[in-house]
Design a protein around this motif. Structure first.
Motif, PDB file in Angstrom:
ATOM      1  N   ALA A 125       1.091  -1.260   0.026  1.00 23.79           N
ATOM      2  CA  ALA A 125       0.015  -0.132  -0.109  1.00 23.79           C
ATOM      3  C   ALA A 125       0.961   1.385   0.017  1.00 23.79           C
ATOM      4  N   LEU A 126       0.769   2.120  -0.930  1.00 20.95           N
ATOM      5  CA  LEU A 126       1.532   3.284  -1.202  1.00 20.95           C
ATOM      6  C   LEU A 126       0.433   4.496  -0.929  1.00 20.95           C
ATOM      7  N   THR A 127       0.603   5.221   0.093  1.00 19.77           N
ATOM      8  CA  THR A 127      -0.312   6.478   0.442  1.00 19.77           C
ATOM      9  C   THR A 127       0.381   7.790   0.250  1.00 19.77           C
ATOM     10  N   GLY A 128      -0.180   8.826  -0.138  1.00 19.67           N
ATOM     11  CA  GLY A 128       0.305  10.050   0.023  1.00 19.67           C
ATOM     12  C   GLY A 128      -0.037  10.526   1.316  1.00 19.67           C
ATOM     13  N   GLN A 129       0.500  11.842   1.719  1.00 21.08           N
ATOM     14  CA  GLN A 129       0.511  12.384   3.010  1.00 21.08           C
ATOM     15  C   GLN A 129       0.576  13.853   2.882  1.00 21.08           C
ATOM     16  N   VAL A 130       0.115  14.420   3.853  1.00 21.87           N
ATOM     17  CA  VAL A 130       0.543  15.952   3.968  1.00 21.87           C
ATOM     18  C   VAL A 130       1.958  16.399   4.052  1.00 21.87           C
ATOM     19  N   ASN A 131       2.123  17.499   3.720  1.00 26.31           N
ATOM     20  CA  ASN A 131       3.556  17.989   3.924  1.00 26.31           C
ATOM     21  C   ASN A 131       4.031  17.591   5.404  1.00 26.31           C
ATOM     22  N   SER A 132       5.479  17.280   5.383  1.00 29.35           N
ATOM     23  CA  SER A 132       6.081  16.853   6.592  1.00 29.35           C
ATOM     24  C   SER A 132       5.696  17.842   7.767  1.00 29.35           C
ATOM     25  N   ASN A 133       5.772  19.042   7.319  1.00 36.60           N
ATOM     26  CA  ASN A 133       5.746  20.286   8.356  1.00 36.60           C
ATOM     27  C   ASN A 133       4.439  20.471   8.874  1.00 36.60           C
ATOM     28  N   MET A 134       3.508  19.815   8.501  1.00 33.05           N
ATOM     29  CA  MET A 134       1.957  19.925   8.667  1.00 33.05           C
ATOM     30  C   MET A 134       1.535  18.818   9.746  1.00 33.05           C
ATOM     31  N   LEU A 135       2.438  17.752   9.550  1.00 35.76           N
ATOM     32  CA  LEU A 135       2.160  16.612  10.484  1.00 35.76           C
ATOM     33  C   LEU A 135       1.747  17.131  12.021  1.00 35.76           C
ATOM     34  N   GLY A 136       0.760  16.538  12.484  1.00 33.55           N
ATOM     35  CA  GLY A 136       0.565  16.648  13.995  1.00 33.55           C
ATOM     36  C   GLY A 136      -0.219  18.004  14.131  1.00 33.55           C
ATOM     37  N   ARG A 137      -0.383  18.675  13.088  1.00 38.31           N
ATOM     38  CA  ARG A 137      -1.215  20.167  13.391  1.00 38.31           C
ATOM     39  C   ARG A 137      -2.818  19.862  12.966  1.00 38.31           C
ATOM     40  N   ASN A 138      -3.323  18.621  12.969  1.00 41.42           N
ATOM     41  CA  ASN A 138      -4.672  18.384  12.532  1.00 41.42           C
ATOM     42  C   ASN A 138      -5.016  19.188  11.291  1.00 41.42           C
ATOM     43  N   SER A 139      -4.289  19.083  10.039  1.00 40.49           N
ATOM     44  CA  SER A 139      -4.295  19.827   9.119  1.00 40.49           C
ATOM     45  C   SER A 139      -5.304  19.270   8.048  1.00 40.49           C
ATOM     46  N   PHE A 140      -5.535  19.794   6.803  1.00 44.54           N
ATOM     47  CA  PHE A 140      -6.480  19.257   5.931  1.00 44.54           C
ATOM     48  C   PHE A 140      -6.001  17.740   5.709  1.00 44.54           C
ATOM     49  N   GLN A 141      -7.091  16.716   5.649  1.00 43.70           N
ATOM     50  CA  GLN A 141      -6.859  15.554   5.070  1.00 43.70           C
ATOM     51  C   GLN A 141      -5.589  14.861   5.741  1.00 43.70           C
ATOM     52  N   GLU A 142      -5.320  15.341   7.052  1.00 43.46           N
ATOM     53  CA  GLU A 142      -4.218  14.806   7.826  1.00 43.46           C
ATOM     54  C   GLU A 142      -4.788  13.496   8.777  1.00 43.46           C
ATOM     55  N   VAL A 143      -4.464  12.290   8.582  1.00 49.61           N
ATOM     56  CA  VAL A 143      -4.629  11.369   9.373  1.00 49.61           C
ATOM     57  C   VAL A 143      -3.458  10.818   9.957  1.00 49.61           C
ATOM     58  N   ASP A 144      -3.544  10.113  11.046  1.00 54.00           N
ATOM     59  CA  ASP A 144      -2.442   9.167  11.381  1.00 54.00           C
ATOM     60  C   ASP A 144      -2.455   7.991  10.843  1.00 54.00           C
ATOM     61  N   LEU A 145      -1.681   7.873   9.750  1.00 49.26           N
ATOM     62  CA  LEU A 145      -2.017   6.646   8.880  1.00 49.26           C
ATOM     63  C   LEU A 145      -1.479   5.229   9.499  1.00 49.26           C
TER      64      LEU A 145
END
Length: 541
Positions: A103-123
């Protein structure tokens, strides 16, 4: 000459290819564009084929079926957030049926992780239960090695491996000396010989038994010829689990058909009359109904499968082919058991009479399932792959369809409704030279209706037999059995044959059993995806 720069995604995709992944099912979107571009480049060189689906769940089911059929891993691609979570049901199917999927999944930008940003899910948390390996790709990662570890984990554990690609990392340049990884020196041969003590004890149990039977599970896939030769030499009846249906043709003189809730009366009767069960590559799952009061020898390459559901008389850890060869040597001086072939032939004759009677029934509410699968038994090519869904249609298929050598795919342990048509898409990619048939109910197909357009787009010649009884028949029966009111199981369906035509496929609607053979003949002759909608009686299953 100046060397050409390479980025993170390109290096990791090249590693994926070196490990034997040649098909990716998925959806391109804003948080996987760099990774998607690397995939696109390798599609242009012919190293990859990308199948753009309509729903990520279908991508995961297709990848799972690809691995079930071929033994090779496929990959699925999604964006961050909802795209990634949409993969999970199909990935749980791969996880529970023990097949390798990446499974190859995209993710929000690294500097946005942990900020509850748009479409951020703890994958990692989201995928924790379904994946044996889940890691994020960082700027500082050893990128080729991370893909090596993902592939090794998927193959060695026969499980899901998951990699998360933050958007800002996907197109970072890597060192000009960075080379793609490969499986060379990373994977050992999985040929485990059984302990001699276990073989000797199995031989002793076998010699004492008068009426042993063999129950073949999906784990026999690479050992069918050896197992059948052993059965022929010792006059032992053969039955299969549902997942192993088709491993031996039902016309074989020692065949009893499928054992369990989806099976034949001969298999259950023969097992109940046995005094020893030789269970090969099969779990004692409740659906299979393997007797608990009969001594059992269980052989499996996976030690965790031995005695998993209940204690067995003799658990044997080893490769099934090697184990059966060693057991054959230990029994070389023994006398074959009494010939069961005449009795089995008589039982098959009675069962075929029963099936014919059921096929001829007409209550004025549609065609019987027995008639549908009697026609399919006549018309389905012997080398076909048949992808099943979940529901009454599946139970009826297991009971009534007589296998020649067709391979059957299903969502075995998860039992997920909706899996059938996406699984047929995966089968088309894994075995492009074999006919592929999907068998679903109206409820199951309703979950992934849009994937018919995927089959049309990629010219997948899937022949779809759709049993339409305008209800969730299996659920209705469960409600009745539990003495509850039948509630919320009726379905409002379109004309599926017309829907197929709108999508660009061939659609055929069957309202009389008399027309079944002709409709199937038309579907198999059609050069492209075809859907045969059969109006069936929900009570004649």
């Amino acid at each position: 000459m100046e060397s050409q720069s390479r980025n993170v995604s390109e290096l990791m995709v090249d590693t994926l290819i070196n490990w034997g992944v040649h098909h990716i099912f998925g959806m391109v979107g804003h948080s996987n564009l760099g990774l998607a571009e690397a995939i696109r480049q390798r599609c242009l060189t012919g190293d990859l084929q990308f199948i753009g689906i309509r729903h990520e769940g279908a991508a995961a089911f297709a990848a799972s079926a690809y691995a079930k059929l071929s033994g090779r891993p496929a990959a699925c691609l999604s964006i961050a957030g909802p795209g990634a979570t949409n993969l999970l049901t199909g990935l749980w199917d791969a996880h529970m049926d023990r097949v390798p999927v990446i499974a190859l999944t995209g993710q929000v930008n690294s500097n946005m992780l942990g900020r509850n940003s748009f479409q951020e899910v703890d994958l990692h948390k989201a995928f924790a239960g379904a994946a044996c390996f889940s890691q994020t790709v960082y700027k500082s990662s050893d990128h080729a090695e991370l893909m090596n570890l993902a592939m090794k984990s998927a193959l060695e554990n026969r499980d899901v491996a998951h990699l998360v690609f933050p958007n800002d990392v996907q197109e970072l340049e890597v060192d000009e000396n960075a080379a793609p990884g490969s499986p060379v020196g990373r994977i050992a041969r999985r040929k485990i010989s059984p302990a001699k003590k276990d073989v000797d004890q199995a031989a002793e149990l076998f010699l004492r038994a008068e009426r042993p039977v063999i129950i073949m599970g999906h784990g026999c896939l690479q050992s069918v010829e050896t197992v059948v030769s052993f059965a022929k030499a010792w006059n032992i009846p053969l039955m299969t689990t549902f997942k192993a249906k088709g491993f031996i043709p039902d016309s074989h003189p020692l065949a009893c058909g499928v054992l369990g809730l989806s099976g034949t009366p001969m298999a259950m009767r023969t097992m109940r009359n046995a005094d020893l069960l030789l269970v090969l590559g099969a779990a004692f799952a409740p659906h299979t109904r393997i007797a608990e009061d009969i001594p059992a020898i269980q052989v499996d390459l996976d030690p965790a499968a031995l005695g998993k559901f209940r204690p067995v008389t003799l658990p044997v850890w080893g490769d099934i082919q090697i184990t059966m060869e060693e057991l054959g040597k230990a029994l070389s001086a023994a006398v074959p058991k009494e010939n069961p072939r005449p009795e089995l032939a008589e039982q098959w004759e009675k069962w075929r009479e029963t099936k014919a009677n059921r096929a001829s029934k007409d209550q004025g509410k549609g065609i019987s399932s027995a008639a549908v699968f009697e026609a399919m038994s006549r018309r389905t090519p012997a080398n076909a792959v048949i992808a099943l869904d979940v529901g009454d249609n599946t139970y009826s298929f297991g009971r009534y369809f007589e296998s020649k050598h067709q391979r059957v795919l299903l969502s075995g342990m998860l039992g997920s409704i909706g899996s059938g048509y996406p699984a047929a898409m995966g089968a088309c990619c894994a075995a492009p030279d074999r006919p592929v048939v999907a068998v679903t109910g109206d409820g199951g197909f309703g979950q992934y209706l849009g994937e018919l357009t995927t089959a049309v787009k990629y010219r997948m010649p899937i022949k779809h037999v759709l049993l339409n009884n305008s209800r969730l028949g299996k659920i209705a029966k469960e409600q009745k059995a539990d003495k509850k009111t039948v509630w919320s199981t009726s379905l409002r369906n379109p004309d599926f044959a017309k829907y197929a035509e709108i999508c660009g496929a061939r659609g055929i609607r069957v309202e009389s059993a008399y027309n079944l053979d002709g409709a199937l003949e038309q579907a198999f002759a059609y050069n492209g995806p075809a859907l045969v909608e059969v109006l069936t009686d929900p009570d004649l299953v």
